[in-house]
Write an enzyme that holds these catalytic residues in place. Structure first.
Site, PDB file in Angstrom:
ATOM      1  N   HIS A 189       0.817  -1.221   0.000  1.00 53.59           N
ATOM      2  CA  HIS A 189       0.000   0.000   0.000  1.00 53.59           C
ATOM      3  C   HIS A 189       0.846   1.264   0.000  1.00 53.59           C
ATOM      4  O   HIS A 189       1.855   1.348   0.684  1.00 53.59           O
ATOM      5  CB  HIS A 189      -1.076  -0.006   1.086  1.00 53.59           C
ATOM      6  CG  HIS A 189      -0.608  -0.036   2.505  1.00 53.59           C
ATOM      7  ND1 HIS A 189      -0.382   1.117   3.219  1.00 53.59           N
ATOM      8  CD2 HIS A 189      -0.370  -1.059   3.350  1.00 53.59           C
ATOM      9  CE1 HIS A 189      -0.023   0.798   4.456  1.00 53.59           C
ATOM     10  NE2 HIS A 189       0.002  -0.518   4.570  1.00 53.59           N
ATOM     11  N   GLU A 216      -5.498   1.931   2.225  1.00 53.86           N
ATOM     12  CA  GLU A 216      -5.410   0.700   3.024  1.00 53.86           C
ATOM     13  C   GLU A 216      -5.690   1.013   4.483  1.00 53.86           C
ATOM     14  O   GLU A 216      -6.400   0.291   5.163  1.00 53.86           O
ATOM     15  CB  GLU A 216      -4.007   0.076   2.878  1.00 53.86           C
ATOM     16  CG  GLU A 216      -3.903  -1.346   3.425  1.00 53.86           C
ATOM     17  CD  GLU A 216      -3.529  -1.455   4.908  1.00 53.86           C
ATOM     18  OE1 GLU A 216      -3.563  -2.566   5.440  1.00 53.86           O
ATOM     19  OE2 GLU A 216      -3.210  -0.439   5.543  1.00 53.86           O
TER      20      GLU A 216
HETATM   21 ZN   LIG Z   1       0.200  -1.603   6.359  1.00 53.99          ZN
END
Ligand SMILES: [Zn+2]
Ligand SMILES: *[C@@H]1O[C@H](CO)[C@@H](O)[C@H](O)[C@H]1NC(C)=O
Ligand SMILES: *[C@@H]1O[C@H](CO)[C@@H](O)[C@H](O)[C@H]1NC(C)=O
Ligand SMILES: *[C@@H]1O[C@H](CO)[C@@H](O)[C@H](O)[C@H]1NC(C)=O
Length: 517
Positions: A285, A329
């Site tokens: 991410h 995320e």
């Molecule tokens: Zn993470």
């Protein structure tokens, strides 16, 4: 000032090992772009795990981490400290860095930005008073709306029946203008908050069935959500006793928060060469939390991917390799959820497996392998798990299994029938005495003592662990880029499964870093 900084960063990138590696590939004499491309492809070596692993240099990784920290500083204007949280200049700078590096390899990758609307919550102040006691364990849920007008509201605490997962559990007459008291369990916090809101509650408290407090999230905001707290089972017990004996509990609830919509991007790069019907996919991410620069979480993973994407261009692949840098995320796996949910059925099937790389260099690390198993996860997950196990074993390194419980971006994939797995080095978990013997470091401390904090900077990386794991990531890419022989065929899936759905039977409580059930 910001624009100047961005330019300066690009200058830096030009000096890094990345560009140097690329220019070595090019013939010394000048050629037309077409001739150049032809020469490039014919000269490429067949993909080979040892060779790709051999390209991993800790100096390159560290140079990238330093660059990323400079980018995180772009967030200082707005946040007073370095951050790469979605919506910040630190995050847009990160996206630009990843995108421009890949755009430079346009003869090898197709590149896509996938925009989506993410939600981001800020909580400024919160307080819950039950009777005449301030509830010290009360914690506002992630993405909670504020109380009305961002001011305190008051009312009686009304006990909701069962676990508050069905409309019948709520008595609208009693709840109107009051505060719902709901047992945690069985369904997402978001469902409970929504049902409380539909029944006229002005706030909701979800109390734990365990003694601990509840740090949860409501997930995707819904119009009927009300301001919602989590409360420890310990603090709830005496309150529950009063309510059950028919006493009233006057309650004041106060949450000052905002939930913002932010358009951000996933970045997806796919090799031009290789069988497009059979792709190995991997992701990390691109975003951090607001509290800090996120150099380990997940600078370590997302930069490993970028370095491997760069080195992979020296090789010819047989199967397609698809890299993803997810956004949102930290707000609850928003980017990866969006990506998987929007994959047409035929496209879903082409992804043979998804490998998640989130936190690879924790300072007090353990070599952790997600315990993905074919009996509870899509078939193939276990073969991937064993690839990591075999590699650590072959290198004389210890490893541990950790729960494959929904805490990172693999979740949307396995819920939608795509085999998944990955490795990590640990977040806020505590290293055991046994693990100290296995990995070194310090028992009793967090694997990453700077997890989700300002100190998650360049000094918060164990370079030994990073290099080892980056080589293992390279091995995973090379293995499947070469062949899927012996790897289970994909099973087609029909149903699209969204967050909180009951159709995917499993005992998972997480969706991202926060509890959601
Ligand atoms: Zn993470
Ligand atoms: C991409 O290439 C341009 C032009 O060669 C260069 O200025 C830039 O630094 C490169 N970007 C990255 C991230 O490698
Ligand atoms: C693996 O763990 C054992 C303890 O269980 C320890 O004695 C050994 O040194 C560890 N190996 C490595 C390479 O750290
Ligand atoms: C990384 O971890 C190893 C093993 O625990 C340790 O020996 C080494 O000093 C650590 N390096 C850094 C830079 O923290």
């Amino acid at each position: 000032m910001t624009a100047m900084k961005v330019l300066a960063l690009h200058g830096l990138a030009a000096l890094s090992g990345v560009s140097a590696a690329r220019s070595q590939q090019r013939p010394l004499t000048h050629q037309s772009p077409l001739a150049d491309t032809v020469t490039d492809t014919t000269e490429k070596k067949a993909i080979d795990s040892e060779a790709l692993q051999g390209t991993i240099k800790v100096e390159n990784l560290l140079a990238r981490a330093k660059q990323l920290y400079e980018i995180a500083k772009l967030g200082e204007d707005e946040y007073n400290h370095p951050t790469r949280v979605i919506g910040s200049k630190g995050h847009t700078g990160t996206l630009e860095y990843i995108h421009s590096a890949l755009a430079n390899m346009s003869d090898y990758y197709t590149l896509e930005k996938q925009p989506f609307t993410a939600v981001s919550g800020q909580i400024y102040e919160a307080r819950l008073v039950l009777g005449d006691e301030v509830a010290s364990s009360a914690w506002p849920m992630g993405l909670t709306p504020p109380t009305k007008d961002r001011q305190p509201v008051s009312g009686n605490l009304v006990l909701v029946e069962n676990e508050g997962c069905e409309a019948d559990d709520y008595d609208g007459d009693k709840l109107k203008g009051n505060i719902a008291f709901i047992l945690r369990g069985s369904c997402p916090f978001g469902t409970k908050s929504e049902l409380a809101g539909k029944n006229g509650a002005v706030a909701a408290v979800v109390y734990n069935y365990e003694d601990d407090s509840v740090s949860g999230t409501l997930g995707t905001p819904l119009k009927d959500h009300v301001a919602t707290f989590g409360l420890s089972g310990e603090e709830a017990a005496p309150v529950l006793k009063k309510l059950k004996s028919g006493k009233t509990v006057d309650t004041i609830a106060y949450i000052d928060s905002v939930v913002e919509k932010i358009v951000t991007d996933n970045i997806i790069a796919q090799t031009i060469e290789g069988d497009k019907e059979n792709c190995v996919m991997l992701g990390g991410h691109s975003d951090s939390v607001a509290e800090g620069p996120g150099i380990n979480d997940d600078g370590s993973g997302s930069l490993t991917l970028l370095e491997i994407a760069t080195q992979l261009t020296k090789f010819k692949v047989n199967n397609c390799v698809r890299f993803a840098w997810w956004a949102g995320e930290e707000e609850g796996l928003l980017g990866s959820d969006y990506y998987v949910y929007n994959l047409p059925k035929e496209e879903n099937k082409k992804i043979r497996l998804f490998m998640d790389y989130d936190m690879l260099a924790s300072p007090n690390f353990a070599y952790q392998v997600y315990d993905a198993r074919n009996d509870v996860n899509p078939v193939g997950s276990q073969e991937l798990r064993d690839l990591y196990v075999d590699w650590y074993t072959a290198h004389g390194l210890n490893y541990t299994f950790i729960p494959f419980d929904g805490r990172s971006d693999y979740d949307g994939f396995i819920r939608n029938g795509i085999p998944g797995g990955g490795i990590a080095t640990g977040a806020e978990g505590i290293k055991t005495k046994e693990e100290e013997k296995m990995f070194g470091g310090k028992k009793g401390d967090w694997y990453d003592p700077c997890y989700h904090q300002l100190c998650d900077d360049v000094s918060n990386l164990n370079l030994t662990a990073w290099e080892v794991n980056a080589k293992l990531v390279a091995h995973s890419v090379a293995t499947y880029a070469k062949s899927f022989e012996g790897f289970p065929q994909r099973v087609e899936v029909d149903a699209k499964v969204t967050e909180g759905s009951k159709t995917y039977a499993r005992s998972v409580k997480y969706h991202g870093g926060k509890l959601f059930i």
